[in-house]
Design an enzyme around this catalytic site. Structure first.
Site, mmCIF file in Angstrom:
data_model
loop_
_atom_site.group_PDB
_atom_site.id
_atom_site.type_symbol
_atom_site.label_atom_id
_atom_site.label_comp_id
_atom_site.label_asym_id
_atom_site.label_seq_id
_atom_site.Cartn_x
_atom_site.Cartn_y
_atom_site.Cartn_z
ATOM 1 N N LYS A 131 7.668 3.260 5.103
ATOM 2 C CA LYS A 131 8.715 3.451 4.055
ATOM 3 C C LYS A 131 9.813 3.083 4.418
ATOM 4 O O LYS A 131 9.840 4.764 4.719
ATOM 5 C CB LYS A 131 8.245 2.935 2.139
ATOM 6 C CG LYS A 131 6.880 2.629 1.723
ATOM 7 C CD LYS A 131 7.283 3.135 0.121
ATOM 8 C CE LYS A 131 5.984 2.121 -0.402
ATOM 9 N NZ LYS A 131 5.064 2.511 -1.319
ATOM 10 N N GLU B 155 -1.354 8.897 -3.943
ATOM 11 C CA GLU B 155 -1.960 7.616 -5.506
ATOM 12 C C GLU B 155 -3.469 7.348 -5.753
ATOM 13 O O GLU B 155 -3.953 6.606 -6.154
ATOM 14 C CB GLU B 155 -1.187 6.270 -5.397
ATOM 15 C CG GLU B 155 0.352 7.335 -4.857
ATOM 16 C CD GLU B 155 1.417 5.663 -5.885
ATOM 17 O OE1 GLU B 155 0.694 4.274 -5.708
ATOM 18 O OE2 GLU B 155 2.209 5.709 -6.293
ATOM 19 N N HIS C 180 14.823 7.353 -8.993
ATOM 20 C CA HIS C 180 13.496 7.356 -10.070
ATOM 21 C C HIS C 180 13.613 7.544 -11.626
ATOM 22 O O HIS C 180 12.937 8.709 -11.678
ATOM 23 C CB HIS C 180 12.814 8.228 -9.661
ATOM 24 C CG HIS C 180 11.187 7.191 -9.282
ATOM 25 N ND1 HIS C 180 10.534 6.500 -9.951
ATOM 26 C CD2 HIS C 180 10.184 7.378 -8.189
ATOM 27 C CE1 HIS C 180 9.601 5.989 -10.098
ATOM 28 N NE2 HIS C 180 9.109 6.966 -8.671
ATOM 29 N N ASP D 93 10.410 6.517 -2.418
ATOM 30 C CA ASP D 93 9.462 5.088 -3.062
ATOM 31 C C ASP D 93 10.662 3.691 -3.013
ATOM 32 O O ASP D 93 10.807 3.563 -4.471
ATOM 33 C CB ASP D 93 8.786 5.015 -3.984
ATOM 34 C CG ASP D 93 7.529 4.011 -3.645
ATOM 35 O OD1 ASP D 93 7.641 2.823 -3.183
ATOM 36 O OD2 ASP D 93 6.771 4.196 -5.410
ATOM 37 N N GLU E 203 10.740 -4.394 -7.555
ATOM 38 C CA GLU E 203 10.103 -3.258 -8.329
ATOM 39 C C GLU E 203 10.364 -2.883 -8.755
ATOM 40 O O GLU E 203 11.358 -2.635 -10.074
ATOM 41 C CB GLU E 203 8.875 -2.878 -7.124
ATOM 42 C CG GLU E 203 8.101 -1.298 -7.965
ATOM 43 C CD GLU E 203 7.484 -0.527 -7.119
ATOM 44 O OE1 GLU E 203 6.646 -0.584 -6.525
ATOM 45 O OE2 GLU E 203 6.998 0.451 -8.090
HETATM 46 C C1 GCV Z 1 0.549 -0.704 -4.438
HETATM 47 C C2 GCV Z 1 4.663 2.579 -5.632
HETATM 48 C C3 GCV Z 1 3.974 1.133 -6.200
HETATM 49 C C4 GCV Z 1 3.106 1.067 -6.811
HETATM 50 C C5 GCV Z 1 1.911 0.723 -4.970
HETATM 51 C C6 GCV Z 1 2.396 2.067 -4.621
HETATM 52 C C7 GCV Z 1 2.504 2.127 -2.223
HETATM 53 O O1 GCV Z 1 3.943 3.578 -6.223
HETATM 54 O O2 GCV Z 1 4.478 1.861 -7.850
HETATM 55 O O3 GCV Z 1 2.182 0.511 -7.236
HETATM 56 O O4 GCV Z 1 0.913 0.951 -4.729
HETATM 57 O O5 GCV Z 1 4.043 2.825 -4.269
HETATM 58 O O6 GCV Z 1 3.420 2.075 -2.135
HETATM 59 O O7 GCV Z 1 0.942 2.074 -2.316
#
Ligand code: GCV
Length: 679
Positions: free
Chosen positions: A338, A270, A499, A343, A371
């Site tokens: 994860k 990202e 998602h 995600d 989240e």
């Molecule tokens: C900390 C997702 C979340 C992001 C997060 C990312 C990650 O994309 O929306 O906010 O960033 O995961 O775990 O690195």
């Protein structure tokens, strides 16, 4: 006032009839501190002093002996393990080979007392399943929290190192009480500034406060730090000047914090910098940092959360990038993965890296902060989700090779084993925004200690400590907690949908979302693929092939629409609207019924909660009550948005016996919440 009136008033005061307002600030640690227990020890240390103090002021039973020793029995346990023996009425002994073990033993005793659990005779042996049990804070240095829903960060960087918030110690105590022994203080999207000398002084102060509670401090680091802070031309991990920069930085850190835990790294993910910027691999990057930390016993937690825009299925990418690196990481590196391959969705299959990488230590990363599950507005108890993940069978060494066995040292005895949870803690007076979100912090700690505990046991412990002992409260509320995750999945993304959140935030539904020029893998359509024929992501061998990343026979089971678990059907298959589900409904009808069941269940939660009014204090009662109202409205919003939108493809009626939509699709499409963030 005559005597009888006074007596009645006093009786009322001391009975359950008088329930002092509570703001939730004490979390699950609400024991009275009026006890005068006798506590003796054979050793002194700051950690043991805390254990003694906790027991002295709260333990209402017979004298307690805390004994630090290393006998044969204790050496069979892990370092933090302990044995409690004796009788609550006659005398209790807590033995451990470590100070922290004694502290954990003390909290265990208090937990037994506060949950009114078990008989007077005590014979308890405990040993943690994971050695490293960490919280990850996604807290930025400016006090904001990425994906935080409980106010600003508890870390007051602008006040440190001079001013010390009382919350630091309270935080340490709460974590120690559930066995958490490490914390990453800052966001994985890391500011390089955390490694400046100024910030390290601040980190040192926090580390000093957490240390007696058995908690080590770790930091997220930005891979470009040598370039940004050190003024080097780049941060190539194979470049000697870069390596030297990290070695010097490690030396500086350990001079301040001798027991510093190590680094957490989000690299080439990202938009974050990483070794690939220099044509190097994740292993090159991780190993370079690991070498710098090694002389001090520090570790590197290297995240596997990587995916790039392009034609490759996002769910396959982490596996594709990391599998070729299996066995190439240093002993003091652990790859943090994860739970699912995408995600932290409301429901995901487990990531195929678990059971895939055998020659590299892997640690699960769970998300405690909600989240993707209604922020701190929705009551969602996550232990059932985590248990499903833990118990998933990877089949890597035949049947029974669960995710836990692949990570806790049972199947692959690596030198490190660990687990992390992304914290849901903020400055809010009740710490987590929603009173029930505290249960997720609690559950994470308890499961990190012992993943064999059931969600039921954890919910019960937490409720008893946090609210009341009365069965009239415990029984219905426990059931509600246990049902809450499935409920949220139903009203948000049943049957493996994932998602389909709104752009820029992950709160409400926006399955129609289409932003010209946006990364396709940040748009819902990428995931749901709804069309006139059906809905879902084809990850079979005829589709993206993601099923092939799992071991047989799971691979074949997932690949076949008839044997794929229905809860994950649309994760792995693009399914015709008329497809017959096991209960003989069509897929379309089942989707409608699932959404509706979610809505009805939240309404039920409201009714259950309203009946709880007499059991608990008004303050917490009203708070939760109003959050449930939001949840109920949101559930209807989700149901209407998703069903009305998907109906434009299915062309079928919403079954007539379920509640009719109350929104117009066009109006729902206009909702724009003011919550800024990328997807
Ligand atoms: C900390 C997702 C979340 C992001 C997060 C990312 C990650 O994309 O929306 O906010 O960033 O995961 O775990 O690195």
């Amino acid at each position: 006032m005559n005597r009888t009136v006074l007596y009645i008033l006093l009786l009322f005061w001391f009975s359950e009839g008088y329930l002092k307002a509570e703001d939730g600030g004490r979390l699950w640690l609400r024991a009275e501190t009026t006890a005068t227990a006798q506590v003796t020890t054979n050793r002194k240390s700051p950690t043991i002093t805390i254990a003694v103090e906790e027991l002295k002021t709260q333990w209402k039973g017979a004298p307690v002996q805390l004994v630090l020793k290393r006998d044969k029995e204790l050496l069979g346990l892990k370092k933090d393990g302990y044995i409690i023996s004796g009788d609550k009425q006659k005398g209790v002994t807590v033995r451990s080979a470590s100070d922290t073990g004694l502290l954990y033993g003390a909290y265990h005793l208090l937990r037994l007392q506060e949950t009114q659990n078990g008989s007077d005779r005590l014979q308890i042996t405990e040993s943690p399943k994971y050695d490293l049990r960490l919280l990850n804070h996604w807290d930025n240095l400016n006090g904001t929290i990425e994906r935080g829903y409980a106010g600003h960060s508890i870390w007051k960087w602008d006040e440190l190192p001079e001013k010390i918030s009382p919350r630091y110690k309270e935080y340490a105590r709460a974590n120690a009480s559930i066995g958490i022994n490490g914390t990453v203080l800052n966001n994985v999207n890391a500011s390089p500034a955390i490694l400046t000398s100024d910030y390290l002084q601040k980190v040192k102060v926090v580390a000093d406060i957490l240390r007696p509670y058995g908690i080590k401090v770790y930091l997220s680091v930005n891979f470009s730090s040598p370039q940004i802070l050190g003024g080097l031309p780049g941060s190539d991990p194979l470049e000697p000047t870069v390596q030297q920069w990290w070695r010097d930085k490690a030396g500086e850190i350990y001079r301040l914090i001798p027991d510093f835990g190590g680094f957490l790294v989000k690299a080439n993910s990202e938009g974050q910098p990483g070794p690939q910027d220099y044509g190097r691999t994740h292993a090159d990057g991780a190993n370079m940092l690991a070498d710098a930390l090694k002389p001090y016993g520090g570790i590197v937690m290297w995240r596997a959360f990587v995916y790039n825009p392009g034609n490759e299925d996002r769910a396959r990418q982490a596996y594709m990038e990391f599998m070729p690196l299996d066995g190439k990481f240093r002993e003091n590196v652990i790859v943090q993965v994860k739970n699912g391959p995408v995600d932290f969705q409301p429901r995901e299959p487990f990531s195929p890296l678990f059971g895939g990488m055998e020659h590299t230590a892997l640690m699960p990363e769970l998300q405690v902060t909600q989240e993707y599950l209604g922020f701190s507005n929705h009551l969602v108890f996550l232990a059932p989700q985590w248990k499903e993940f833990f118990d998933s069978d990877t089949y890597c060494k035949g049947e029974g090779s669960t995710v836990t066995k692949t990570t806790d040292g049972t199947l692959f005895p690596h030198s490190l084993n660990a687990i992390a949870g992304v914290a849901n803690i903020g400055q809010d007076i009740n710490w987590c925004g929603h009173h029930f979100a505290q249960a997720n912090w609690y559950a994470f700690g308890r499961l990190a200690w012992n993943h064999a505990l059931t969600a039921d046991e954890i919910a019960e412990e937490w409720l008893r400590m946090t609210f009341t002992q009365q069965d009239g409260f415990i029984i219905p509320m426990k059931q509600m907690m246990l049902d809450s995750w499935k409920t949220a999945v139903n009203y948000m993304m049943p049957l493996g949908l994932h998602h389909i959140f709104a752009w820029e935030h992950h709160y409400g539904p926006e399955p129609w979302c289409d932003i010209p020029g946006a990364r396709p893998d940040w748009l819902p359509r990428y995931y749901h693929n709804a069309d006139e024929k059906g809905i879902g992501f084809d990850r079979t061998i005829h589709g993206s092939g993601a099923v092939s990343q799992y071991h047989s026979p799971l691979r074949e089971q997932l690949n076949d629409i008839e044997t794929c678990p229905e809860d994950l059907l649309l994760w792995f298959h693009h399914v015709p609207w008329d497809y017959r589900m096991k209960n003989s409904r069509t897929l379309w009808d089942e989707l409608c019924y699932r959404y509706d069941a979610g809505v009805q269940q939240v309404r039920e939660f409201q009714k259950i909660w309203d009946r709880m009014e007499s059991y608990i204090d008004k303050e917490r009662f009203s708070h939760v009550q109003s959050r449930l109202k939001i949840q109920s409205r949101d559930a209807v919003w989700w149901k209407d948005a998703c069903l009305l939108y998907f109906q434009t493809y299915s062309g079928k009626p919403i079954p007539y016996d379920i509640e009719r939509p109350v929104h117009e699709l066009d109006n729902l499409k206009k909702i724009k919440l003011d919550m800024k963030h990328h997807n």
